[in-house]
Design an enzyme around this catalytic site. Sequence first.
Site, PDB file in Angstrom:
ATOM      1  N   HIS A  42       0.857  -1.198   0.000  1.00 43.06           N
ATOM      2  CA  HIS A  42       0.000   0.000   0.000  1.00 43.06           C
ATOM      3  C   HIS A  42       0.882   1.233   0.000  1.00 43.06           C
ATOM      4  O   HIS A  42       1.254   1.756   1.054  1.00 43.06           O
ATOM      5  CB  HIS A  42      -0.928  -0.060   1.231  1.00 43.06           C
ATOM      6  CG  HIS A  42      -1.882   1.089   1.345  1.00 43.06           C
ATOM      7  ND1 HIS A  42      -2.953   1.075   2.216  1.00 43.06           N
ATOM      8  CD2 HIS A  42      -1.941   2.294   0.714  1.00 43.06           C
ATOM      9  CE1 HIS A  42      -3.626   2.211   2.118  1.00 43.06           C
ATOM     10  NE2 HIS A  42      -3.019   2.975   1.214  1.00 43.06           N
ATOM     11  N   HIS A  44       1.152   4.857  -2.518  1.00 45.43           N
ATOM     12  CA  HIS A  44       0.697   5.632  -3.686  1.00 45.43           C
ATOM     13  C   HIS A  44       1.933   6.268  -4.293  1.00 45.43           C
ATOM     14  O   HIS A  44       2.626   7.033  -3.602  1.00 45.43           O
ATOM     15  CB  HIS A  44      -0.281   6.720  -3.255  1.00 45.43           C
ATOM     16  CG  HIS A  44      -1.493   6.175  -2.543  1.00 45.43           C
ATOM     17  ND1 HIS A  44      -2.695   5.964  -3.175  1.00 45.43           N
ATOM     18  CD2 HIS A  44      -1.677   5.775  -1.256  1.00 45.43           C
ATOM     19  CE1 HIS A  44      -3.572   5.476  -2.300  1.00 45.43           C
ATOM     20  NE2 HIS A  44      -2.977   5.343  -1.128  1.00 45.43           N
ATOM     21  N   HIS A 222      -9.725   1.205  -0.422  1.00 44.60           N
ATOM     22  CA  HIS A 222      -9.569   1.885   0.865  1.00 44.60           C
ATOM     23  C   HIS A 222     -10.941   1.844   1.546  1.00 44.60           C
ATOM     24  O   HIS A 222     -11.951   2.219   0.934  1.00 44.60           O
ATOM     25  CB  HIS A 222      -9.171   3.342   0.677  1.00 44.60           C
ATOM     26  CG  HIS A 222      -7.739   3.567   0.285  1.00 44.60           C
ATOM     27  ND1 HIS A 222      -7.143   2.969  -0.797  1.00 44.60           N
ATOM     28  CD2 HIS A 222      -6.772   4.347   0.857  1.00 44.60           C
ATOM     29  CE1 HIS A 222      -5.882   3.377  -0.873  1.00 44.60           C
ATOM     30  NE2 HIS A 222      -5.630   4.213   0.114  1.00 44.60           N
ATOM     31  N   GLU A 225     -10.865   3.858   6.761  1.00 41.40           N
ATOM     32  CA  GLU A 225      -9.759   4.751   7.142  1.00 41.40           C
ATOM     33  C   GLU A 225     -10.372   5.891   7.970  1.00 41.40           C
ATOM     34  O   GLU A 225     -10.019   6.085   9.125  1.00 41.40           O
ATOM     35  CB  GLU A 225      -9.066   5.299   5.880  1.00 41.40           C
ATOM     36  CG  GLU A 225      -7.923   6.259   6.161  1.00 41.40           C
ATOM     37  CD  GLU A 225      -7.319   6.867   4.878  1.00 41.40           C
ATOM     38  OE1 GLU A 225      -7.935   6.755   3.801  1.00 41.40           O
ATOM     39  OE2 GLU A 225      -6.228   7.469   4.974  1.00 41.40           O
ATOM     40  N   ASP A 303       1.895   4.153   2.703  1.00 44.59           N
ATOM     41  CA  ASP A 303       0.828   4.979   2.134  1.00 44.59           C
ATOM     42  C   ASP A 303       1.383   6.122   1.276  1.00 44.59           C
ATOM     43  O   ASP A 303       1.457   5.984   0.048  1.00 44.59           O
ATOM     44  CB  ASP A 303      -0.078   5.518   3.257  1.00 44.59           C
ATOM     45  CG  ASP A 303      -1.510   5.753   2.811  1.00 44.59           C
ATOM     46  OD1 ASP A 303      -1.844   5.397   1.668  1.00 44.59           O
ATOM     47  OD2 ASP A 303      -2.307   6.275   3.606  1.00 44.59           O
ATOM     48  N   ASP A 304       1.752   7.239   1.894  1.00 43.53           N
ATOM     49  CA  ASP A 304       2.288   8.402   1.173  1.00 43.53           C
ATOM     50  C   ASP A 304       3.523   8.894   1.926  1.00 43.53           C
ATOM     51  O   ASP A 304       3.492   9.922   2.618  1.00 43.53           O
ATOM     52  CB  ASP A 304       1.223   9.513   1.130  1.00 43.53           C
ATOM     53  CG  ASP A 304      -0.037   9.038   0.423  1.00 43.53           C
ATOM     54  OD1 ASP A 304      -0.033   8.983  -0.818  1.00 43.53           O
ATOM     55  OD2 ASP A 304      -1.004   8.680   1.115  1.00 43.53           O
TER      56      ASP A 304
HETATM   57  N1  HPA Z   1      -6.398   7.709   1.605  1.00 41.13           N
HETATM   58  C1  HPA Z   1      -7.203   7.823   0.558  1.00 41.13           C
HETATM   59  N2  HPA Z   1      -6.757   8.185  -0.636  1.00 41.13           N
HETATM   60  C2  HPA Z   1      -5.462   8.417  -0.796  1.00 41.13           C
HETATM   61  C3  HPA Z   1      -4.587   8.305   0.257  1.00 41.13           C
HETATM   62  C4  HPA Z   1      -5.065   7.918   1.523  1.00 41.13           C
HETATM   63  O1  HPA Z   1      -4.349   7.810   2.528  1.00 41.13           O
HETATM   64  N3  HPA Z   1      -3.355   8.586  -0.233  1.00 41.13           N
HETATM   65  C5  HPA Z   1      -3.505   8.864  -1.527  1.00 41.13           C
HETATM   66  N4  HPA Z   1      -4.781   8.774  -1.881  1.00 41.13           N
HETATM   67 ZN    ZN Z   2      -3.710   4.822   0.716  1.00 42.70          ZN
END
Ligand code: HPA
Ligand code: ZN
Length: 367
Positions: A42, A44, A222, A225, A303-304
């Site tokens: 996971h 991006h 997703h 969250e 994630d990012d």
């Molecule tokens: N959540 C949802 N969408 C996203 C995320 C995230 O953490 N990062 C990039 N797009």
């Molecule tokens: Zn994500």
Amino acid sequence: MVNMKQTPPSYSTHPTHPDMNPVIFDPALQSFINELPKAELHVHIEGTLEPTMLLDLAQRNSVHTEYRNTEQLQQAYRFGNLQDFLDIYYTGTGVLCCEQDFYELTRAYLQKARQQNILHTEIMFDPQTHCARGLAFSTVISGIHRACEEARGKFGISSHLILCFLRHLDEQSAFATLEAAADYRPWITAIGLDSSEQGNPPEKFRSVFAEATKQGYHKVAHAGEEGPAAYIWQALQLLQVDRIDHGNRALDDPKLITTLRDRQIPLTLCPLSNLQLKNIAHLHQHPLRSMLEQGLLVTVNSDDPAYFGGYLSRNLLAVATAQQLDREQILTLAKNSFTASFLDEPTKKRYLDHLQQYANNTSLNTP
Ligand code: HPA
Ligand code: ZN
């Protein structure tokens, strides 16, 4: 010697901010985690755009940015929630203009993956963001794919791509994206669903996920969250996903926990993301340990990472320290990362054997 009985450090501020509290990790744990063979499921690719690269690309492509230096960018990386982050993240993607930019972005991530002994990665990308700016689908995917193939040859890292639909857009736009992807079908392993969760339930994408199933894609989404446990149920029942991205809110629903455990549906958790987006106030509160103890198939991911203060090893180290995970639990997380991947069974077995060898040959004292 690892002494995990000390008071865990605080992570209340962004770890890359100049004003962050200095965090001292145990060096033996740090090295055990960094060398640990693992997969990342996971991440991006647009979320790996580091401030320095963002500014370099802005200059190279003559894209105006209100930020003059990396400090100003890092100051902006303080988020109250997911939408705060997404607004900055989508603006950042505006500096990605040609195939070479996507190639360099992906190459930089894979170089970092190599430094952390990540052997396999499943990379998400958001084509709608780029196509809305006038880029061709082929420009985006060709650059990402070229870097993945190069890393496979040079470093032996295997990569799969996950095409994510933006859930704040309508299903028709997702269908158009699926159609654009048809020419690149062999390069894409799975379809995903990301962006603003609240108010955009999985059921909105029921038909396009059904079409993706017909076309033989794996599927992830997703869910849970920021959204409720009901969205996780929808992702499972209506979208028929193979994995849930995040899934933190599953703990609100005991019946859902039983289902996730019985079916061994993987959850791709992202601790530093949850911290930076204020889903939790402290890593102590993260659901990871409780999920592990309840037998859920959980994995740790970044994630990012350019926005949330750490790549995969840093996520593992931070959460293992805060939650006082023992050696077996850390090894389980690495094992889960391969088990939950979309690799074929012989390749999975090869990676798992490699991990077992590491476990046999590497000691670590934990509580
Ligand atoms: N959540 C949802 N969408 C996203 C995320 C995230 O953490 N990062 C990039 N797009
Ligand atoms: Zn994500």
